[in-house]
Design a protein around this motif. Structure first.
Motif, mmCIF file in Angstrom:
data_model
loop_
_atom_site.group_PDB
_atom_site.id
_atom_site.type_symbol
_atom_site.label_atom_id
_atom_site.label_comp_id
_atom_site.label_asym_id
_atom_site.label_seq_id
_atom_site.Cartn_x
_atom_site.Cartn_y
_atom_site.Cartn_z
ATOM 1 N N GLY A 6 12.362 -16.591 -19.934
ATOM 2 C CA GLY A 6 12.601 -16.527 -18.313
ATOM 3 C C GLY A 6 12.255 -17.856 -17.838
ATOM 4 N N HIS A 7 11.925 -18.948 -18.557
ATOM 5 C CA HIS A 7 11.710 -20.119 -17.850
ATOM 6 C C HIS A 7 11.492 -21.248 -18.839
ATOM 7 C CE1 HIS A 7 10.534 -22.918 -14.411
ATOM 8 N NE2 HIS A 7 9.874 -23.672 -15.731
ATOM 9 N N ASN A 8 12.656 -22.148 -18.715
ATOM 10 C CA ASN A 8 12.547 -23.543 -19.484
ATOM 11 C C ASN A 8 12.735 -24.928 -18.667
ATOM 12 O OD1 ASN A 8 15.116 -24.975 -20.326
ATOM 13 N ND2 ASN A 8 15.478 -22.921 -20.860
ATOM 14 N N LEU A 123 16.386 -22.566 -9.418
ATOM 15 C CA LEU A 123 15.918 -23.739 -8.908
ATOM 16 C C LEU A 123 14.555 -23.400 -8.804
ATOM 17 C CD1 LEU A 123 16.445 -26.396 -7.140
ATOM 18 C CD2 LEU A 123 16.817 -24.810 -5.158
ATOM 19 N N GLU A 124 13.689 -24.264 -9.231
ATOM 20 C CA GLU A 124 12.063 -24.299 -9.323
ATOM 21 C C GLU A 124 11.714 -25.233 -8.263
ATOM 22 O OE1 GLU A 124 9.912 -25.480 -12.734
ATOM 23 O OE2 GLU A 124 8.227 -24.052 -12.201
ATOM 24 N N GLY A 125 11.359 -24.546 -7.068
ATOM 25 C CA GLY A 125 10.810 -25.470 -5.682
ATOM 26 C C GLY A 125 12.156 -25.787 -4.991
ATOM 27 N N SER A 196 6.769 -17.128 -9.170
ATOM 28 C CA SER A 196 5.759 -18.168 -9.901
ATOM 29 C C SER A 196 5.430 -19.294 -9.123
ATOM 30 C CB SER A 196 6.446 -18.610 -11.245
ATOM 31 O OG SER A 196 6.244 -17.519 -12.133
ATOM 32 N N HIS A 197 4.169 -19.724 -8.964
ATOM 33 C CA HIS A 197 3.934 -20.878 -8.255
ATOM 34 C C HIS A 197 3.466 -20.528 -6.778
ATOM 35 C CE1 HIS A 197 4.692 -23.830 -11.665
ATOM 36 N NE2 HIS A 197 5.722 -23.010 -11.617
ATOM 37 N N LEU A 198 3.798 -19.376 -6.349
ATOM 38 C CA LEU A 198 3.481 -19.124 -4.997
ATOM 39 C C LEU A 198 1.982 -18.535 -4.702
ATOM 40 C CD1 LEU A 198 6.293 -16.720 -3.308
ATOM 41 C CD2 LEU A 198 5.570 -18.913 -2.223
#
Ligand code: ZN
Length: 341
Positions: A6-8, A123-125, A196-198
């Motif tokens: 799910g994420h890298n 896109l992370e952020g 995630s991060h919210l």
């Protein structure tokens, strides 16, 4: 058995390194590289685009306090350069035949079945998106299919949670009016929206918009009371909305000992998986490694060690059908519904 993750952060790792990304990916270094992926059965995942505050990874490893201050905001023009450069890195890896960019679940399956590495752009952020959201359409055109509105930084869309211990994710306001406009446009474009991060309020804003709740790389707060982890109520909401949560291997999010010492074990991963399954249900849990973005547990030092995680699942009593769901089946079913195809 091949894993879809799910994420890298391999694209931002390669960008921060600042030299030939293709040659670097061919070397046996970092958590994801060509040899480690082949050895460990890493079949692909969400590949994050991320704009660091400086051209080096965000360093939280020495922090053990209550709440690390949020990094300074970044304007969209500044954030766009590293994001576009990381799209360029993925295209170079693609041209070299090392990674295949995918935009649908059937693409991903085909690449995984033929031994390749499938990359779904995330896109992370969303700092790099302009107020008119035109950059969003441009990135969608380049294959972006998943977006987390915030990382741990204030943005026009909302605020991320600071790194912090012994408190939950209710650390600040939810999405702004512009943030709600952003996720509505993501939904129009058929993109995954990642929580995630919210903050907890931001998570509720995404639920209120009627979107499936997805946390690509977050763990259970009951076992590690870190701001970035999810309460059982949040995990239940993920299951109820047909969403997904991905197990984050970052030692600091796995256990209290992980937060204190930076060390964790595969048993901690299994305890977390039990809690994620208890909350969200076994059809809504996958993996969300945080490879190349976080310190990893003993015995899982790169994607070459994924077979050790799968062996730990067997030793813990998980049957093959459940292991199949956790390692790729649930993500692929979710993506087939979310993206079509
Ligand atoms: Zn992250």
């Amino acid at each position: 058995m091949r894993v879809f993750d799910g994420h890298n952060d391999v694209l931002s790792r390669l960008w921060c390194a600042g030299d030939d990304p293709v040659r670097r990916f061919a070397r046996n270094e970092g958590h994801i590289n060509q040899a480690a992926a082949k050895a460990g059965g890493f079949g692909g995942g969400f590949f994050a685009l991320y704009a660091p505050s400086a051209r080096r990874p965000y360093d939280f490893r020495g922090f053990r306090g209550h709440a690390m201050p949020l990094p300074a905001p970044m304007d969209h023009a500044t954030a766009l350069v590293p994001v576009m450069a990381q799209v360029g890195i993925l295209r170079q890896l693609g041209a070299a035949g090392m990674v295949t960019q995918c935009i649908s679940a059937s693409d991903i399956r085909q690449v995984m079945d033929t031994g390749g590495i499938a990359a779904l752009l995330h896109l992370e952020g969303a700092e790099c998106i302009d107020p008119d959201l035109l950059v969003l359409d441009a990135l969608h055109g380049l294959g972006l299919r998943s977006l987390g509105p915030v990382w741990s930084r204030p943005t026009p869309w909302g605020e991320g949670v600071p790194f912090g211990y012994d408190r939950d994710g209710d650390t600040g306001p939810g999405l702004t009016a512009d943030g709600k406009r952003l996720i509505a446009r993501c939904a129009d474009l058929g993109m995954v929206v990642d929580t995630s991060h919210l903050t907890m309020k931001g998570f509720e804003d995404i639920a209120a918009a009627g979107l499936p709740l997805v946390a690509t790389h977050s763990n259970a707060w009951d076992l590690a009371p870190v701001t970035r982890n999810l309460t059982q109520a949040q995990l239940r909401a993920i299951g109820e909305t047909g969403g997904m949560v991905g197990l984050n291997y970052a030692t600091v999010f796995l256990s209290p000992e992980g937060w204190r010492s930076g060390r964790a074990t595969l048993e901690d991963c299994l305890r977390q998986l039990d809690a994620l399954i208890e909350g969200a249900g076994e059809d809504h849990v996958g993996l969300g490694s945080d490879f190349d973005g976080a310190p990893l547990p003993d015995g899982l030092q790169s994607c070459a060690d994924l077979p050790a995680l799968i062996a730990a699942m067997r030793a813990h009593g998980y049957g093959e059908p459940l292991i199949g769901k956790l390692t790729s089946g649930n993500w692929l079913r979710f993506l087939r519904d979310a993206l079509g195809g």
